[in-house]
Design an enzyme around this catalytic site. Structure first.
Site, mmCIF file in Angstrom:
data_model
loop_
_atom_site.group_PDB
_atom_site.id
_atom_site.type_symbol
_atom_site.label_atom_id
_atom_site.label_comp_id
_atom_site.label_asym_id
_atom_site.label_seq_id
_atom_site.Cartn_x
_atom_site.Cartn_y
_atom_site.Cartn_z
ATOM 1 N N ASP A 1 26.476 32.829 6.740
ATOM 2 C CA ASP A 1 25.951 33.293 5.451
ATOM 3 C C ASP A 1 24.751 32.467 5.002
ATOM 4 O OD1 ASP A 1 25.843 34.848 3.129
ATOM 5 O OD2 ASP A 1 27.094 33.419 2.025
ATOM 6 N N GLU B 1 34.876 22.695 1.313
ATOM 7 C CA GLU B 1 34.092 23.677 0.555
ATOM 8 C C GLU B 1 34.976 24.281 -0.523
ATOM 9 O OE1 GLU B 1 32.140 26.806 2.702
ATOM 10 O OE2 GLU B 1 31.465 25.470 4.324
ATOM 11 N N TYR C 1 38.317 29.409 -1.110
ATOM 12 C CA TYR C 1 37.614 29.994 -2.258
ATOM 13 C C TYR C 1 38.595 30.820 -3.089
ATOM 14 C CZ TYR C 1 33.245 28.447 -0.176
ATOM 15 O OH TYR C 1 32.227 27.674 0.324
#
Length: 676
Positions: free
Chosen positions: A232, A565, A529
């Site tokens: 990405d 992340e 996420y």
């Protein structure tokens, strides 16, 4: 070997943990004087050095940055340049050219939309004027060095005056060619340098990709194809870092490997020096402190320097005097048929140790907590092109933020980034371009062999940087696929053999039970996420899901964990209360939910948190991306969103909790700018 699997520690903070860590550190440090050189010598010997080109009394450098002639090969097969041999004559003689700045990506500089998404061969050319002494002195070696040619080219071909001199597969890492014979034949007053780069990605490149041919002629022109990737960020291409010429004597210092250690208050610098051009030489080695005082010296190509009361290299905000760097001066003298030859090289050296327990990451024997960022080499117009003002701005923002770490997501960054990390105390997780390893074909022996070679190049380049504390071999691979087990076992073992002094990891988003590569890493790095890519908008489930994530991973592997992340997309200036996705309030709220759990688990076995991302960055176009990825806490223009202030408050609080007997507030009051 400064990284070792130590006995289990306890909590990642607190005096009891520090006492246990300190005791373990002292116990092992006592063995270093005897065993250090032996263990350090067990690393695989790499063929050929890649020392950063530094000027010295025996070395010169000439940068070739600026405007180059440029042409993209728009022919159907993209091979017209080879068929017509564009490299045989100045590029302008075979057709129209553009001015192209180097370093920069070629994609965003012009107004031709075809160039922005171009896939195939592009051609660069530059005429270089050579100093007379370079071309007339047979005792001078002239080297062409290309900092990186992007993207992951199938082949990067280089010609000097129409003569082929080098090929290199892969981007982000430097390669060189000795062009002495070419420029000293004549001799020449100038040389024409032609570089052809192909940014096509295949299942066997790093990162991988595929070419999709659209064969429905009712929808697409004949021969139409697009590049497909599984990562990405935008596939910028070109000469992204400096191209330069530098010189050495014909007998020269080819490589230096430094492995530091600590024995009580004595710093240890184990060194190994490799020479090319002669077998009859003498070496003198001196270690200087920051005031220029000689603190240790030795002779020969291999040895150990001992520094009483050494200043250790500490991360930013972990010590009152972080990032202390010594200078290792190496002097070579040799007798050759042409007479005596001397070569000089100075290498910055930081003395520090790295260790991993079942629940801690230790630097110099003390628990270290990563609070930092993931980044991209990405900016308006220049794309991934290296830019000093942008780099200094980014580092000043990191220091303002109170960040002590960065991960080079998802590829090796410029050498100058590593140097600034050494200088400022920003700890680095140094990542290979192993991103988007998704297809089964990308686990083939061909892919594995290339990945092993890339790790060799990365370790060769960055092995002497004290800021680099861990290697990351990949990001978010499909590590649950059957071939992934052997692939990552082999890859991680090879990286450890190349450098026994640092832990090795890869970053995963696989299920803890299915991940076949996790058993081989030293530290679990996990991306998640929650309430972004699923359970959209439901921040109330984050804490439960995050606790479950950590507990599952730790129960299974008993290894320290980094939240490598986490984040949310935010369009600067969008506000909604109650928070809605893409608003600044939602980004802040999501981070706060993560921080609640991180504060609980960092007292046990979580050793770090890295926000995704430092700044907004460009991606491929899609309905999910509004001119790029907006998960940055800064905009692409480096202006803060609300989350930047939230994270700054958190990072400075963490720094004050974990700093070693001094207040990080002192540094905060100084403005946190060490680079201006």
């Amino acid at each position: 070997m400064t990284m070792r699997r130590a006995r289990p520690g306890a909590a990642a903070c607190g005096t009891a943990a520090e006492r246990r860590a300190g005791g373990m550190h002292r116990l092992l440090a006592g063995l270093w004087v005897a065993l250090g050189p032996l263990l350090w010598g067990c690393g695989l010997a790499l063929q050929g050095g890649m020392l950063y080109p530094r000027e010295s009394p025996s070395r010169e450098r000439k940068e070739l940055d600026g405007l180059w002639s440029f042409r993209a090969d728009f022919s159907d097969n993209r091979r017209q340049g080879f068929e017509q041999q564009w490299y045989r004559a100045p590029l302008r003689e075979s057709g129209p050219i553009l001015d192209m700045p180097v370093p920069s990506s070629f994609n965003d500089v012009g107004q031709d939309g075809r160039l922005r998404h171009f896939v195939g061969w592009v051609w660069y050319e530059r005429e270089a004027i050579l100093p007379q002494r370079w071309t007339q002195d047979p005792g001078t070696r002239v080297v062409l060095r290309i900092g990186s040619a992007h993207y992951y080219a199938i082949v990067v071909s280089v010609w000097v005056n129409g003569v082929h001199v080098a090929e290199h597969e892969g981007g982000h890492l430097p390669f060189e060619a000795d062009i002495s014979k070419m420029v000293q034949t004549g001799p020449l007053s100038s040389c024409r340098i032609t570089i052809a780069i192909n940014n096509t990605l295949t299942p066997h490149t790093l990162p991988p990709g595929t070419i999709l041919y659209k064969t429905d002629t009712s929808k697409y022109p004949k021969g139409y194809f697009v590049q497909s990737t599984n990562f990405d960020f935008f596939n910028y291409a070109g000469l992204h870092r400096s191209v330069l010429l530098y010189t050495t004597p014909t007998t020269y210092i080819d490589d230096i490997t430094v492995t530091p250690g600590v024995d009580q208050d004595t710093g240890l610098v184990n060194y190994q020096i490799f020479i090319q051009g002669s077998k009859h030489f003498q070496l003198e080695v001196r270690l200087l402190d920051e005031e220029g005082k000689v603190v240790a010296q030795g002779t020969g190509g291999r040895g150990q320097l001992q520094v009483p009361s050494a200043h250790l290299w500490w991360p930013y905000l972990m010590h009152e005097h972080p990032a202390y760097l010594y200078s290792l001066e190496v002097r070579l003298t040799a007798q050759t048929a042409a007479g005596p030859v001397s070569d000089f090289y100075t290498l910055p050296v930081g003395i520090r140790t790295v260790a991993v327990t079942e629940s801690q990451f230790l630097i110099n024997g003390k628990p270290f907590y990563f609070h930092g960022v993931n980044k991209h080499e990405d900016a308006d117009i220049r794309g991934k092109g290296f830019d000093w003002p942008l780099l200094v701005k980014d580092f000043n923002l990191l220091l303002w933020l109170g960040a002590n770490a960065l991960r080079t997501s998802h590829y090796p960054y410029a050498e100058e980034v590593m140097q600034l990390c050494d200088h400022s105390g920003i700890v680095v997780i140094d990542e290979s371009p192993g991103v988007g390893i998704v297809l089964t074909q990308s686990y083939s022996n061909v892919s594995l062999q290339h990945h092993l070679e890339v790790m060799e190049e990365l370790v060769r380049r960055d092995k002497n940087h004290p800021a680099v504390v861990m290697w990351s071999v990949a990001n978010e691979p499909t590590s649950f696929l059957k071939p992934a087990g052997y692939y990552f076992k082999t890859l991680i073992a090879h990286t450890k053999a190349l450098d026994p002094s640092r832990p090795v990891t890869f970053v995963t988003n696989s299920n803890f039970e299915a991940d076949l590569g996790a058993p081989y890493v030293d530290v679990i790095c996990v991306n998640s996420y929650y309430s972004w890519y699923h359970d959209y908008g439901h921040m109330e489930v984050i804490q439960l899901q995050l606790v479950t994530q950590f507990e599952n991973w730790y129960r299974t592997y008993q290894k320290p964990i980094i939240q490598s992340e986490y984040g949310a997309e935010t369009i600067a200036g969008f506000h909604q209360d109650p928070p809605l996705m893409f608003s600044e309030e939602y980004q802040k709220g999501l981070l706060e939910q993560y921080h609640v759990v991180l504060d609980q688990k960092r007292k046990e076995y979580v050793v770090g948190e890295l926000i995704w991302n430092f700044a907004d960055f460009m991606t491929d176009q899609s309905p999910q991306r509004a001119i790029g990825n907006k998960k940055g806490i800064f905009t692409r223009q480096r202006q803060p969103k609300g989350a930047a202030f939230l994270l700054r408050e958190r990072y400075w609080k963490l720094a004050n909790e974990t700093s070693d007997h001094w207040s990080a507030r002192k540094a905060q009051c100084l403005g946190n700018s060490l680079l201006t």
